[in-house]
Each structure stands twice: as structure tokens, then as C-alpha cells.
Design a protein around this motif. Structure first.
Motif, PDB file in Angstrom:
ATOM      1  N   LEU A 194       0.888  -1.164   0.000  1.00 39.83           N
ATOM      2  CA  LEU A 194       0.000   0.000   0.000  1.00 39.83           C
ATOM      3  C   LEU A 194       0.921   1.208   0.000  1.00 39.83           C
ATOM      4  O   LEU A 194       1.662   1.439   0.961  1.00 39.83           O
ATOM      5  N   GLU A 195       0.899   1.929  -1.070  1.00 40.23           N
ATOM      6  CA  GLU A 195       1.916   2.969  -1.265  1.00 40.23           C
ATOM      7  C   GLU A 195       1.786   4.099  -0.253  1.00 40.23           C
ATOM      8  O   GLU A 195       2.776   4.624   0.247  1.00 40.23           O
ATOM      9  N   SER A 196       0.560   4.474   0.064  1.00 44.87           N
ATOM     10  CA  SER A 196       0.292   5.500   1.067  1.00 44.87           C
ATOM     11  C   SER A 196      -1.058   5.147   1.685  1.00 44.87           C
ATOM     12  O   SER A 196      -2.106   5.474   1.132  1.00 44.87           O
ATOM     13  N   ALA A 197      -1.015   4.463   2.810  1.00 45.00           N
ATOM     14  CA  ALA A 197      -2.226   3.857   3.357  1.00 45.00           C
ATOM     15  C   ALA A 197      -3.309   4.887   3.661  1.00 45.00           C
ATOM     16  O   ALA A 197      -3.034   5.994   4.168  1.00 45.00           O
ATOM     17  N   THR A 198      -4.550   4.523   3.363  1.00 46.35           N
ATOM     18  CA  THR A 198      -5.710   5.351   3.677  1.00 46.35           C
ATOM     19  C   THR A 198      -6.696   4.532   4.512  1.00 46.35           C
ATOM     20  O   THR A 198      -6.644   3.293   4.510  1.00 46.35           O
ATOM     21  N   SER A 199      -7.604   5.225   5.175  1.00 44.84           N
ATOM     22  CA  SER A 199      -8.565   4.530   6.040  1.00 44.84           C
ATOM     23  C   SER A 199      -9.449   3.563   5.241  1.00 44.84           C
ATOM     24  O   SER A 199      -9.910   2.551   5.775  1.00 44.84           O
ATOM     25  N   SER A 200      -9.659   3.862   3.966  1.00 44.50           N
ATOM     26  CA  SER A 200     -10.486   2.979   3.123  1.00 44.50           C
ATOM     27  C   SER A 200      -9.791   1.650   2.830  1.00 44.50           C
ATOM     28  O   SER A 200     -10.425   0.720   2.300  1.00 44.50           O
ATOM     29  N   GLN A 201      -8.510   1.568   3.153  1.00 43.74           N
ATOM     30  CA  GLN A 201      -7.780   0.325   2.944  1.00 43.74           C
ATOM     31  C   GLN A 201      -7.752  -0.545   4.207  1.00 43.74           C
ATOM     32  O   GLN A 201      -7.124  -1.611   4.210  1.00 43.74           O
ATOM     33  N   THR A 202      -8.431  -0.099   5.245  1.00 49.20           N
ATOM     34  CA  THR A 202      -8.652  -0.961   6.394  1.00 49.20           C
ATOM     35  C   THR A 202      -9.489  -2.145   5.944  1.00 49.20           C
ATOM     36  O   THR A 202     -10.593  -1.968   5.417  1.00 49.20           O
ATOM     37  N   SER A 203      -8.957  -3.347   6.132  1.00 47.98           N
ATOM     38  CA  SER A 203      -9.613  -4.517   5.578  1.00 47.98           C
ATOM     39  C   SER A 203      -8.886  -5.767   6.064  1.00 47.98           C
ATOM     40  O   SER A 203      -7.878  -5.690   6.774  1.00 47.98           O
ATOM     41  N   VAL A 204      -9.417  -6.898   5.666  1.00 45.33           N
ATOM     42  CA  VAL A 204      -8.704  -8.158   5.842  1.00 45.33           C
ATOM     43  C   VAL A 204      -8.196  -8.582   4.480  1.00 45.33           C
ATOM     44  O   VAL A 204      -8.974  -8.654   3.511  1.00 45.33           O
ATOM     45  N   TYR A 205      -6.903  -8.846   4.398  1.00 44.81           N
ATOM     46  CA  TYR A 205      -6.267  -9.184   3.134  1.00 44.81           C
ATOM     47  C   TYR A 205      -5.929 -10.676   3.115  1.00 44.81           C
ATOM     48  O   TYR A 205      -5.323 -11.204   4.048  1.00 44.81           O
ATOM     49  N   PHE A 206      -6.323 -11.310   2.021  1.00 44.17           N
ATOM     50  CA  PHE A 206      -6.062 -12.734   1.858  1.00 44.17           C
ATOM     51  C   PHE A 206      -5.210 -12.975   0.627  1.00 44.17           C
ATOM     52  O   PHE A 206      -5.437 -12.397  -0.432  1.00 44.17           O
ATOM     53  N   CYS A 207      -4.269 -13.876   0.787  1.00 47.77           N
ATOM     54  CA  CYS A 207      -3.491 -14.373  -0.327  1.00 47.77           C
ATOM     55  C   CYS A 207      -4.031 -15.752  -0.704  1.00 47.77           C
ATOM     56  O   CYS A 207      -4.484 -16.512   0.163  1.00 47.77           O
TER      57      CYS A 207
ATOM     58  N   PHE B 230      -6.209 -20.799   0.347  1.00 42.97           N
ATOM     59  CA  PHE B 230      -6.076 -19.476   0.933  1.00 42.97           C
ATOM     60  C   PHE B 230      -5.146 -19.475   2.134  1.00 42.97           C
ATOM     61  O   PHE B 230      -5.050 -20.465   2.869  1.00 42.97           O
ATOM     62  N   GLY B 231      -4.494 -18.328   2.340  1.00 46.08           N
ATOM     63  CA  GLY B 231      -3.788 -18.081   3.577  1.00 46.08           C
ATOM     64  C   GLY B 231      -4.763 -17.696   4.679  1.00 46.08           C
ATOM     65  O   GLY B 231      -5.966 -17.573   4.448  1.00 46.08           O
ATOM     66  N   SER B 232      -4.221 -17.484   5.870  1.00 48.95           N
ATOM     67  CA  SER B 232      -5.054 -17.189   7.038  1.00 48.95           C
ATOM     68  C   SER B 232      -5.469 -15.733   7.138  1.00 48.95           C
ATOM     69  O   SER B 232      -6.294 -15.394   7.979  1.00 48.95           O
ATOM     70  N   GLY B 233      -4.884 -14.884   6.309  1.00 52.95           N
ATOM     71  CA  GLY B 233      -5.313 -13.499   6.263  1.00 52.95           C
ATOM     72  C   GLY B 233      -4.454 -12.563   7.096  1.00 52.95           C
ATOM     73  O   GLY B 233      -3.791 -12.967   8.050  1.00 52.95           O
ATOM     74  N   THR B 234      -4.471 -11.283   6.705  1.00 51.73           N
ATOM     75  CA  THR B 234      -3.822 -10.200   7.460  1.00 51.73           C
ATOM     76  C   THR B 234      -4.891  -9.158   7.741  1.00 51.73           C
ATOM     77  O   THR B 234      -5.513  -8.648   6.804  1.00 51.73           O
ATOM     78  N   ARG B 235      -5.076  -8.859   9.002  1.00 48.51           N
ATOM     79  CA  ARG B 235      -6.047  -7.832   9.381  1.00 48.51           C
ATOM     80  C   ARG B 235      -5.299  -6.511   9.496  1.00 48.51           C
ATOM     81  O   ARG B 235      -4.446  -6.346  10.368  1.00 48.51           O
ATOM     82  N   LEU B 236      -5.602  -5.575   8.597  1.00 48.55           N
ATOM     83  CA  LEU B 236      -4.917  -4.280   8.548  1.00 48.55           C
ATOM     84  C   LEU B 236      -5.873  -3.174   8.975  1.00 48.55           C
ATOM     85  O   LEU B 236      -6.978  -3.060   8.448  1.00 48.55           O
ATOM     86  N   THR B 237      -5.411  -2.369   9.917  1.00 47.56           N
ATOM     87  CA  THR B 237      -6.184  -1.206  10.360  1.00 47.56           C
ATOM     88  C   THR B 237      -5.361   0.044  10.089  1.00 47.56           C
ATOM     89  O   THR B 237      -4.207   0.132  10.519  1.00 47.56           O
ATOM     90  N   VAL B 238      -5.950   0.981   9.372  1.00 43.86           N
ATOM     91  CA  VAL B 238      -5.293   2.255   9.068  1.00 43.86           C
ATOM     92  C   VAL B 238      -5.983   3.333   9.877  1.00 43.86           C
ATOM     93  O   VAL B 238      -7.184   3.582   9.722  1.00 43.86           O
ATOM     94  N   VAL B 239      -5.215   3.982  10.760  1.00 39.33           N
ATOM     95  CA  VAL B 239      -5.805   4.987  11.673  1.00 39.33           C
ATOM     96  C   VAL B 239      -5.352   6.415  11.326  1.00 39.33           C
ATOM     97  O   VAL B 239      -4.374   6.596  10.600  1.00 39.33           O
TER      98      VAL B 239
END
Lengths: 110, 111
Positions: free
Chosen positions: B78-91, B102-111
Motif C-alpha cells: 500500500l503505497e500510502s495507506a488510507t482509512s479505506s484500505q482498512t480490511s482483511v487481506y487474503f493471499c 487461501f492463507g489465514s489473512g492479514t487484518r490491517l487497520t489504518v488509523v
């Protein structure tokens, strides 16, 4: 663009019931279709994969069917158990990518 | 999950900072994908790779870039994280556009 719909969005059944989850898609030109299970806060676990040339696949108490011409798939769960409670997702593979439905949240009441 | 790991599992970051998520596989599969999962939207494809240095965009690629310098690793930035990119990311991986793992996921919170 392929659109995948799952109805109902949520389902609650008593233990022991047989149940059917539905998945519909708009473009019948698919490569295969896969059903997944997702537990809260967890990743996706593959349940069944149906190739476009197949009509159904079975694994234990699960049976998935595919009717490509009508754009439908169903996941049948026999003799439901509380451990089956989860969200069930279907994903349609067009050959380039998978398109996912938003899932059916299943609760099996003991 | 067998053969595929994501790191980190959880991350909190500030708006405007760059973030890199990693997907590592031990299956030697050709295809690797990054999805995000959001309530009401299901899983949506961000980017995918069909080989080393071969990548393509998915339906929600704006604000994201990827790299695959080795078969086993697929990085999402994420080049410049924004709040709209708060999400769970799966590979996800697949050997030949067949069923996904699927992988187990990454939970990302942008504050």
C-alpha cells in the motif's frame, strides 16, 4: 463482469436438519466453481471444487451441484451439526480469476 | 494453512505510511493472488501473478502495487495507506487456475 449472488444471506436451522445453500452467477462461461467455508476471524477452507464439465461433487455430508446453463450451484448439507455453523462462500472461476459471492451465514442450533 | 503463510497477521498503521504485506508459499504454484474482504462486498481481487515478475491488476487495484521476484513470495504494498484500505487481506495460490488455497489473512487497520 461476472456477478455471483448467494441467497439467503443468513440461515438458522435446528441440528439434524438437511439444508441447501444457493449460489447463482450471471455468465455461464465458467472454468469451475468452488465452495468454501469461513469461520469468524479465520481464512477460507475449501470444501468442494466442481469443474465446468461436472454436475456434482460429494464429500462426506456435503454435496455440491452445478447447472452451468442456468447459472446455478447448490450446496447440500445433510444432517446438520452445530460445528457446521460458519459462513459459506461460493466462488466462480472464469479462467482469469475467481468471483466471490458475499456468502451465507449458517447457524445450526443444538 | 498448509503451504501458504501470510505476514504479519495483524497490523495497525497510520494514514499516509507505506505498508507491505507478504505471502509466502512452499507449493511452487504458478499463480498467486491478493484479495481484500470487506463486509457487504465479499472478496475482491486486488492483483494477481502468473509467474515471477508477471503480474496483473484486479478490480480494486488503485492504491496498491505488487511484486514477485521469487516463485514463493508475493508482496502487496500500500503505497500510502488510507482509512479505506482498512480490511482483511487474503493471499491465495493455485497450481493452474484450478481450485484455490487461501492463507489465514492479514487484518490491517489504518488509523
Amino acid at each position: 463482469k461476472q456477478e455471483v449472488t448467494q441467497i439467503p444471506a443468513a440461515l438458522s436451522v435446528p441440528e439434524g436438519e438437511n439444508l441447501v445453500l444457493n449460489c447463482s452467477f450471471t455468465d455461464s462461461a465458467i472454468y469451475n466453481l468452488q465452495w468454501f467455508r469461513q469461520d469468524p476471524g479465520k481464512g477460507l477452507t475449501s470444501l468442494l471444487l466442481i469443474q465446468s464439465s461436472q454436475r456434482e461433487q460429494t464429500s462426506g455430508r456435503l454435496n455440491a451441484s452445478l447447472d452451468k446453463s442456468s447459472g446455478r450451484s447448490t450446496l447440500y448439507i445433510a444432517a446438520s451439526q452445530p460445528g457446521d455453523s460458519a459462513t459459506y462462500l461460493c466462488a466462480v472461476n472464469t479462467g482469469n480469476q475467481f468471483y466471490f459471492g458475499t456468502g451465507t451465514s449458517l447457524t445450526v442450533i443444538p | 494453512d498448509a503451504g501458504i503463510t501470510q505476514s504479519p497477521r495483524h497490523k495497525v498503521t497510520e494514514t499516509g505510511t507505506p505498508v507491505t504485506l507478504r505471502c509466502h508459499q512452499t507449493e511452487n504454484h504458478r499463480y498467486m493472488y491478493w484479495y481484500r474482504q470487506d463486509p457487504g462486498h465479499g472478496l475482491r481481487l486486488i492483483h494477481y501473478s502468473y509467474g515471477v515478475k508477471d503480474t496483473d491488476k484486479g478490480e480494486v487495484s488503485d492504491g496498491y502495487s505488487v511484486s514477485r521476484s521469487k516463485t514463493e513470495d508475493f508482496l502487496l504494498t500500500l503505497e500510502s495507506a488510507t482509512s479505506s484500505q482498512t480490511s482483511v487481506y487474503f493471499c491465495a495460490i493455485t497450481p493452474d487456475r484450478d481450485g484455490y488455497t487461501f492463507g489465514s489473512g492479514t487484518r490491517l487497520t489504518v488509523v
